[in-house]
Design a protein around this motif. Structure first.
Motif, PDB file in Angstrom:
ATOM      1  N   VAL A 136       0.867  -1.169   0.000  1.00 47.02           N
ATOM      2  CA  VAL A 136       0.000   0.000   0.000  1.00 47.02           C
ATOM      3  C   VAL A 136       0.908   1.225   0.000  1.00 47.02           C
ATOM      4  CG1 VAL A 136      -1.889   1.192   1.154  1.00 47.02           C
ATOM      5  CG2 VAL A 136      -1.723  -1.303   1.296  1.00 47.02           C
ATOM      6  N   VAL A 137       0.893   1.967  -1.099  1.00 44.59           N
ATOM      7  CA  VAL A 137       1.809   3.089  -1.290  1.00 44.59           C
ATOM      8  C   VAL A 137       1.075   4.380  -0.924  1.00 44.59           C
ATOM      9  CG1 VAL A 137       3.363   4.227  -2.911  1.00 44.59           C
ATOM     10  CG2 VAL A 137       2.833   1.804  -3.206  1.00 44.59           C
ATOM     11  N   ILE A 138       1.200   4.818   0.345  1.00 45.95           N
ATOM     12  CA  ILE A 138       0.476   6.018   0.756  1.00 45.95           C
ATOM     13  C   ILE A 138       1.337   7.064   1.449  1.00 45.95           C
ATOM     14  CG2 ILE A 138      -1.800   4.948   0.900  1.00 45.95           C
ATOM     15  CD1 ILE A 138      -1.334   4.717   3.944  1.00 45.95           C
ATOM     16  N   SER A 139       2.526   6.719   1.878  1.00 47.08           N
ATOM     17  CA  SER A 139       3.358   7.684   2.584  1.00 47.08           C
ATOM     18  C   SER A 139       3.799   8.803   1.641  1.00 47.08           C
ATOM     19  CB  SER A 139       4.595   7.002   3.161  1.00 47.08           C
ATOM     20  OG  SER A 139       5.492   7.983   3.651  1.00 47.08           O
ATOM     21  N   PRO A 140       3.669  10.060   2.066  1.00 51.14           N
ATOM     22  CA  PRO A 140       4.119  11.157   1.200  1.00 51.14           C
ATOM     23  C   PRO A 140       5.643  11.213   1.045  1.00 51.14           C
ATOM     24  CG  PRO A 140       3.300  12.022   3.300  1.00 51.14           C
ATOM     25  CD  PRO A 140       3.039  10.543   3.300  1.00 51.14           C
ATOM     26  N   GLN A 141       6.363  10.477   1.873  1.00 49.40           N
ATOM     27  CA  GLN A 141       7.825  10.471   1.760  1.00 49.40           C
ATOM     28  C   GLN A 141       8.348   9.422   0.772  1.00 49.40           C
ATOM     29  OE1 GLN A 141       6.541  10.376   5.110  1.00 49.40           O
ATOM     30  NE2 GLN A 141       6.770  12.567   5.364  1.00 49.40           N
ATOM     31  N   VAL A 142       7.520   8.474   0.358  1.00 51.02           N
ATOM     32  CA  VAL A 142       7.981   7.398  -0.522  1.00 51.02           C
ATOM     33  C   VAL A 142       8.396   7.971  -1.873  1.00 51.02           C
ATOM     34  CG1 VAL A 142       7.221   5.361  -1.831  1.00 51.02           C
ATOM     35  CG2 VAL A 142       6.649   5.573   0.578  1.00 51.02           C
ATOM     36  N   ASN A 143       9.537   7.475  -2.355  1.00 49.98           N
ATOM     37  CA  ASN A 143      10.001   7.901  -3.677  1.00 49.98           C
ATOM     38  C   ASN A 143      10.346   6.671  -4.514  1.00 49.98           C
ATOM     39  OD1 ASN A 143      12.728   7.095  -3.078  1.00 49.98           O
ATOM     40  ND2 ASN A 143      12.979   9.004  -1.934  1.00 49.98           N
ATOM     41  N   ARG A 144      10.755   6.888  -5.735  1.00 52.31           N
ATOM     42  CA  ARG A 144      11.058   5.778  -6.653  1.00 52.31           C
ATOM     43  C   ARG A 144      12.186   4.898  -6.133  1.00 52.31           C
ATOM     44  NH1 ARG A 144      10.241   7.724 -12.865  1.00 52.31           N
ATOM     45  NH2 ARG A 144       8.092   8.397 -12.597  1.00 52.31           N
ATOM     46  N   GLN A 145      13.185   5.504  -5.518  1.00 57.07           N
ATOM     47  CA  GLN A 145      14.307   4.722  -4.980  1.00 57.07           C
ATOM     48  C   GLN A 145      13.826   3.782  -3.877  1.00 57.07           C
ATOM     49  OE1 GLN A 145      14.451   8.164  -5.337  1.00 57.07           O
ATOM     50  NE2 GLN A 145      15.707   8.155  -7.189  1.00 57.07           N
ATOM     51  N   ASP A 146      12.891   4.243  -3.068  1.00 58.34           N
ATOM     52  CA  ASP A 146      12.331   3.386  -2.021  1.00 58.34           C
ATOM     53  C   ASP A 146      11.623   2.186  -2.634  1.00 58.34           C
ATOM     54  OD1 ASP A 146      13.136   5.186   0.012  1.00 58.34           O
ATOM     55  OD2 ASP A 146      11.269   6.327  -0.206  1.00 58.34           O
ATOM     56  N   LEU A 147      10.853   2.421  -3.671  1.00 59.74           N
ATOM     57  CA  LEU A 147      10.107   1.336  -4.302  1.00 59.74           C
ATOM     58  C   LEU A 147      11.037   0.378  -5.032  1.00 59.74           C
ATOM     59  CD1 LEU A 147       7.021   3.388  -5.494  1.00 59.74           C
ATOM     60  CD2 LEU A 147       7.235   1.948  -3.454  1.00 59.74           C
ATOM     61  N   ASP A 148      12.094   0.916  -5.631  1.00 58.07           N
ATOM     62  CA  ASP A 148      13.114   0.048  -6.241  1.00 58.07           C
ATOM     63  C   ASP A 148      13.765  -0.824  -5.166  1.00 58.07           C
ATOM     64  OD1 ASP A 148      12.625   1.168  -8.745  1.00 58.07           O
ATOM     65  OD2 ASP A 148      14.302   2.585  -8.600  1.00 58.07           O
ATOM     66  N   PHE A 149      14.035  -0.228  -4.003  1.00 57.97           N
ATOM     67  CA  PHE A 149      14.609  -0.989  -2.889  1.00 57.97           C
ATOM     68  C   PHE A 149      13.687  -2.136  -2.488  1.00 57.97           C
ATOM     69  CE2 PHE A 149      14.785  -1.934   1.633  1.00 57.97           C
ATOM     70  CZ  PHE A 149      16.098  -2.346   1.763  1.00 57.97           C
ATOM     71  N   VAL A 150      12.390  -1.895  -2.416  1.00 57.15           N
ATOM     72  CA  VAL A 150      11.431  -2.935  -2.031  1.00 57.15           C
ATOM     73  C   VAL A 150      11.576  -4.136  -2.959  1.00 57.15           C
ATOM     74  CG1 VAL A 150       8.971  -3.534  -1.993  1.00 57.15           C
ATOM     75  CG2 VAL A 150       9.757  -1.428  -0.910  1.00 57.15           C
ATOM     76  N   LEU A 151      11.575  -3.893  -4.254  1.00 57.27           N
ATOM     77  CA  LEU A 151      11.671  -5.005  -5.205  1.00 57.27           C
ATOM     78  C   LEU A 151      13.044  -5.675  -5.149  1.00 57.27           C
ATOM     79  CD1 LEU A 151       9.755  -3.464  -8.241  1.00 57.27           C
ATOM     80  CD2 LEU A 151       8.877  -4.947  -6.413  1.00 57.27           C
ATOM     81  N   ASP A 152      14.095  -4.883  -5.033  1.00 57.70           N
ATOM     82  CA  ASP A 152      15.443  -5.453  -4.917  1.00 57.70           C
ATOM     83  C   ASP A 152      15.565  -6.313  -3.659  1.00 57.70           C
ATOM     84  OD1 ASP A 152      16.196  -4.098  -7.239  1.00 57.70           O
ATOM     85  OD2 ASP A 152      17.186  -2.469  -6.150  1.00 57.70           O
ATOM     86  N   GLU A 153      15.008  -5.826  -2.557  1.00 61.54           N
ATOM     87  CA  GLU A 153      15.112  -6.539  -1.276  1.00 61.54           C
ATOM     88  C   GLU A 153      14.302  -7.841  -1.306  1.00 61.54           C
ATOM     89  OE1 GLU A 153      16.426  -6.818   2.871  1.00 61.54           O
ATOM     90  OE2 GLU A 153      17.193  -6.060   0.977  1.00 61.54           O
ATOM     91  N   ILE A 154      13.120  -7.797  -1.881  1.00 65.69           N
ATOM     92  CA  ILE A 154      12.328  -9.037  -1.990  1.00 65.69           C
ATOM     93  C   ILE A 154      13.093 -10.062  -2.802  1.00 65.69           C
ATOM     94  CG2 ILE A 154      10.259 -10.031  -3.054  1.00 65.69           C
ATOM     95  CD1 ILE A 154       8.731  -7.528  -2.084  1.00 65.69           C
TER      96      ILE A 154
END
Length: 161
Positions: A136-154
């Motif tokens: 659930v992507v709702i935090s106003p601080q989330v950026n593309r690098q954070d989302l890339d990290f999520v996929l890389d980490e999984i």
């Protein structure tokens, strides 16, 4: 909803309190929203919603591009539901055995992310669908690098499964 409370966790689920109250232990949601509205205003709230939708769209696009990731459904809001398919299962034909094995992937990856302290992404099953991640992507601080990290980490946590 039953999909919110998975029983196949690595710890004793009797400690989870969300299923023991209305709205999963949420109490005065309207009050919190009202305070936020008063603090940031209507335009800022609108900007945050637009940004959340843009970030969810970005995450869905990245999932489509990456080997080993597959959307469950096109996101319609800020929830992005997807499977991680480890390398050992990528060439397995689409059959009940694949989905049975895939069902066990998300709980193991979730356990590893919690034990490593890197992040905490929920997973669930729905109907006859195998467990999948639900971001659930709702935090106003989330950026593309954070989302890339999520996929890389999984991928990092599940590539040996």
């Amino acid at each position: 909803a039953t999909y919110l409370f998975q029983q196949d966790k690595f710890y004793d689920v009797s400690y989870d309190t969300g299923d023991k109250s209305v709205q999963c232990s949420r109490k005065p949601d309207a009050f919190k929203f009202w305070l936020m509205w008063k603090a940031v205003g209507t335009k800022e709230l609108g900007r945050r919603v637009d940004r959340a939708l843009a970030m969810a769209k970005y995450l869905a696009q990245e999932i489509k591009k990456r080997e080993g990731f597959r959307l469950v459904i096109e996101p319609e809001f800020a929830n992005v539901c997807f499977w991680y398919i480890p390398p050992s299962l990528r060439n397995v034909p689409d059959c009940p055995e694949l989905w049975k094995k895939l069902h066990a992937v998300a709980p193991v990856v979730k356990e590893r992310m919690m034990k490593s302290g890197s992040m905490m992404i929920g997973y669930q099953k729905h109907g006859d669908k195998a467990n999948f991640f639900r971001m659930v992507v709702i935090s106003p601080q989330v950026n593309r690098q954070d989302l890339d990290f999520v996929l890389d980490e999984i991928h990092s946590l599940g590539k040996d499964l």
